[in-house]
Design a protein around this motif. Structure first.
Motif, PDB file in Angstrom:
ATOM      1  N   ASP A  14       0.834  -1.208   0.000  1.00  0.00           N
ATOM      2  CA  ASP A  14       0.000   0.000   0.000  1.00  0.00           C
ATOM      3  C   ASP A  14       0.866   1.254   0.000  1.00  0.00           C
ATOM      4  O   ASP A  14       0.600   2.212  -0.729  1.00  0.00           O
ATOM      5  CB  ASP A  14      -0.915   0.037   1.229  1.00  0.00           C
ATOM      6  N   LEU A  15       1.898   1.250   0.822  1.00  0.00           N
ATOM      7  CA  LEU A  15       2.773   2.411   0.923  1.00  0.00           C
ATOM      8  C   LEU A  15       3.580   2.632  -0.355  1.00  0.00           C
ATOM      9  O   LEU A  15       3.714   3.765  -0.820  1.00  0.00           O
ATOM     10  CB  LEU A  15       3.695   2.261   2.130  1.00  0.00           C
ATOM     11  N   VAL A  16       4.089   1.558  -0.932  1.00  0.00           N
ATOM     12  CA  VAL A  16       4.842   1.694  -2.190  1.00  0.00           C
ATOM     13  C   VAL A  16       3.909   2.179  -3.297  1.00  0.00           C
ATOM     14  O   VAL A  16       4.288   3.029  -4.105  1.00  0.00           O
ATOM     15  CB  VAL A  16       5.539   0.368  -2.566  1.00  0.00           C
ATOM     16  N   GLU A  17       2.680   1.682  -3.328  1.00  0.00           N
ATOM     17  CA  GLU A  17       1.709   2.138  -4.324  1.00  0.00           C
ATOM     18  C   GLU A  17       1.434   3.638  -4.164  1.00  0.00           C
ATOM     19  O   GLU A  17       1.401   4.382  -5.148  1.00  0.00           O
ATOM     20  CB  GLU A  17       0.411   1.353  -4.197  1.00  0.00           C
ATOM     21  N   LEU A  18       1.268   4.097  -2.942  1.00  0.00           N
ATOM     22  CA  LEU A  18       1.035   5.515  -2.679  1.00  0.00           C
ATOM     23  C   LEU A  18       2.235   6.360  -3.111  1.00  0.00           C
ATOM     24  O   LEU A  18       2.081   7.408  -3.748  1.00  0.00           O
ATOM     25  CB  LEU A  18       0.744   5.728  -1.196  1.00  0.00           C
ATOM     26  N   ILE A  19       3.427   5.887  -2.808  1.00  0.00           N
ATOM     27  CA  ILE A  19       4.646   6.591  -3.220  1.00  0.00           C
ATOM     28  C   ILE A  19       4.718   6.684  -4.739  1.00  0.00           C
ATOM     29  O   ILE A  19       5.024   7.749  -5.300  1.00  0.00           O
ATOM     30  CB  ILE A  19       5.893   5.885  -2.646  1.00  0.00           C
ATOM     31  N   LEU A  20       4.437   5.586  -5.428  1.00  0.00           N
ATOM     32  CA  LEU A  20       4.488   5.588  -6.896  1.00  0.00           C
ATOM     33  C   LEU A  20       3.451   6.527  -7.496  1.00  0.00           C
ATOM     34  O   LEU A  20       3.745   7.259  -8.449  1.00  0.00           O
ATOM     35  CB  LEU A  20       4.283   4.168  -7.438  1.00  0.00           C
ATOM     36  N   LYS A  21       2.246   6.530  -6.949  1.00  0.00           N
ATOM     37  CA  LYS A  21       1.196   7.409  -7.469  1.00  0.00           C
ATOM     38  C   LYS A  21       1.555   8.875  -7.267  1.00  0.00           C
ATOM     39  O   LYS A  21       1.350   9.706  -8.155  1.00  0.00           O
ATOM     40  CB  LYS A  21      -0.144   7.080  -6.831  1.00  0.00           C
ATOM     41  N   ASN A  22       2.095   9.218  -6.103  1.00  0.00           N
ATOM     42  CA  ASN A  22       2.530  10.592  -5.854  1.00  0.00           C
ATOM     43  C   ASN A  22       3.686  10.977  -6.767  1.00  0.00           C
ATOM     44  O   ASN A  22       3.742  12.098  -7.279  1.00  0.00           O
ATOM     45  CB  ASN A  22       2.922  10.779  -4.392  1.00  0.00           C
ATOM     46  N   TYR A  23       4.600  10.066  -6.959  1.00  0.00           N
ATOM     47  CA  TYR A  23       5.750  10.308  -7.834  1.00  0.00           C
ATOM     48  C   TYR A  23       5.290  10.555  -9.277  1.00  0.00           C
ATOM     49  O   TYR A  23       5.764  11.464  -9.944  1.00  0.00           O
ATOM     50  CB  TYR A  23       6.692   9.113  -7.768  1.00  0.00           C
ATOM     51  N   MET A  24       4.355   9.745  -9.741  1.00  0.00           N
ATOM     52  CA  MET A  24       3.887   9.867 -11.123  1.00  0.00           C
ATOM     53  C   MET A  24       3.053  11.125 -11.325  1.00  0.00           C
ATOM     54  O   MET A  24       2.972  11.648 -12.438  1.00  0.00           O
ATOM     55  CB  MET A  24       3.081   8.626 -11.516  1.00  0.00           C
ATOM     56  N   ALA A  25       2.435  11.650 -10.286  1.00  0.00           N
ATOM     57  CA  ALA A  25       1.629  12.866 -10.399  1.00  0.00           C
ATOM     58  C   ALA A  25       2.494  14.119 -10.482  1.00  0.00           C
ATOM     59  O   ALA A  25       2.052  15.152 -10.982  1.00  0.00           O
ATOM     60  CB  ALA A  25       0.680  12.973  -9.208  1.00  0.00           C
ATOM     61  N   SER A  26       3.718  14.018 -10.032  1.00  0.00           N
ATOM     62  CA  SER A  26       4.623  15.169 -10.052  1.00  0.00           C
ATOM     63  C   SER A  26       5.165  15.400 -11.464  1.00  0.00           C
ATOM     64  O   SER A  26       5.411  14.462 -12.212  1.00  0.00           O
ATOM     65  CB  SER A  26       5.780  14.925  -9.089  1.00  0.00           C
ATOM     66  N   GLN A  27       5.352  16.641 -11.812  1.00  0.00           N
ATOM     67  CA  GLN A  27       5.901  16.998 -13.127  1.00  0.00           C
ATOM     68  C   GLN A  27       7.368  17.404 -13.029  1.00  0.00           C
ATOM     69  O   GLN A  27       7.957  17.849 -14.009  1.00  0.00           O
ATOM     70  CB  GLN A  27       5.088  18.152 -13.730  1.00  0.00           C
ATOM     71  N   ASP A  28       7.962  17.265 -11.857  1.00  0.00           N
ATOM     72  CA  ASP A  28       9.325  17.741 -11.619  1.00  0.00           C
ATOM     73  C   ASP A  28      10.410  16.718 -11.931  1.00  0.00           C
ATOM     74  O   ASP A  28      11.579  16.968 -11.641  1.00  0.00           O
ATOM     75  CB  ASP A  28       9.480  18.171 -10.153  1.00  0.00           C
ATOM     76  N   HIS A  29      10.055  15.578 -12.488  1.00  0.00           N
ATOM     77  CA  HIS A  29      11.039  14.522 -12.697  1.00  0.00           C
ATOM     78  C   HIS A  29      11.493  14.480 -14.162  1.00  0.00           C
ATOM     79  O   HIS A  29      10.717  14.709 -15.080  1.00  0.00           O
ATOM     80  CB  HIS A  29      10.454  13.164 -12.311  1.00  0.00           C
ATOM     81  N   TYR A  30      12.745  14.135 -14.345  1.00  0.00           N
ATOM     82  CA  TYR A  30      13.307  14.017 -15.681  1.00  0.00           C
ATOM     83  C   TYR A  30      12.731  12.801 -16.416  1.00  0.00           C
ATOM     84  O   TYR A  30      12.443  12.860 -17.592  1.00  0.00           O
ATOM     85  CB  TYR A  30      14.832  13.902 -15.582  1.00  0.00           C
ATOM     86  N   ALA A  31      12.585  11.710 -15.705  1.00  0.00           N
ATOM     87  CA  ALA A  31      12.060  10.477 -16.297  1.00  0.00           C
ATOM     88  C   ALA A  31      11.157   9.787 -15.285  1.00  0.00           C
ATOM     89  O   ALA A  31      11.291   9.994 -14.084  1.00  0.00           O
ATOM     90  CB  ALA A  31      13.197   9.555 -16.703  1.00  0.00           C
ATOM     91  N   ARG A  32      10.257   8.966 -15.778  1.00  0.00           N
ATOM     92  CA  ARG A  32       9.297   8.286 -14.902  1.00  0.00           C
ATOM     93  C   ARG A  32       9.691   6.827 -14.697  1.00  0.00           C
ATOM     94  O   ARG A  32       9.119   5.925 -15.304  1.00  0.00           O
ATOM     95  CB  ARG A  32       7.899   8.367 -15.496  1.00  0.00           C
ATOM     96  N   TYR A  33      10.660   6.611 -13.872  1.00  0.00           N
ATOM     97  CA  TYR A  33      11.025   5.255 -13.476  1.00  0.00           C
ATOM     98  C   TYR A  33      11.531   5.289 -12.040  1.00  0.00           C
ATOM     99  O   TYR A  33      11.967   6.330 -11.545  1.00  0.00           O
ATOM    100  CB  TYR A  33      12.065   4.624 -14.406  1.00  0.00           C
TER     101      TYR A  33
END
Length: 74
Positions: A14-33
């Motif tokens: 659950d926690l890893v899923e939440l982290i991934l969803k928050n990470y993917m919602a951000s536009q500040d990353h160079y790449a999505r992995y």
């Protein structure tokens, strides 16, 4: 082996899923992995197996046979 056939216990997936969803919602990353690195025997493979049941998920092992495993979440 019995941990793979029984019901998943705990909140780590659950926690890893939440982290991934928050990470993917951000536009500040160079790449999505995301690389998931942790000590052996901590349940990484089981967490990723559980996540693959919940979302579109492509686990990739970037290691050679017998080496440490790293999962790449796209």
């Amino acid at each position: 082996m019995s941990s793979w056939t029984g019901e998943y216990v705990g909140r780590s997936a659950d926690l890893v899923e939440l982290i991934l969803k928050n990470y993917m919602a951000s536009q500040d990353h160079y790449a999505r992995y995301v690389a998931h690195l942790q000590s052996s025997g901590t349940g990484k493979s089981r967490i990723h197996d559980e996540l693959a049941k919940r979302m579109f998920y492509i686990p990739m092992s970037l290691a050679s046979d017998g080496a440490y495993c790293m999962y790449l979440c796209l």
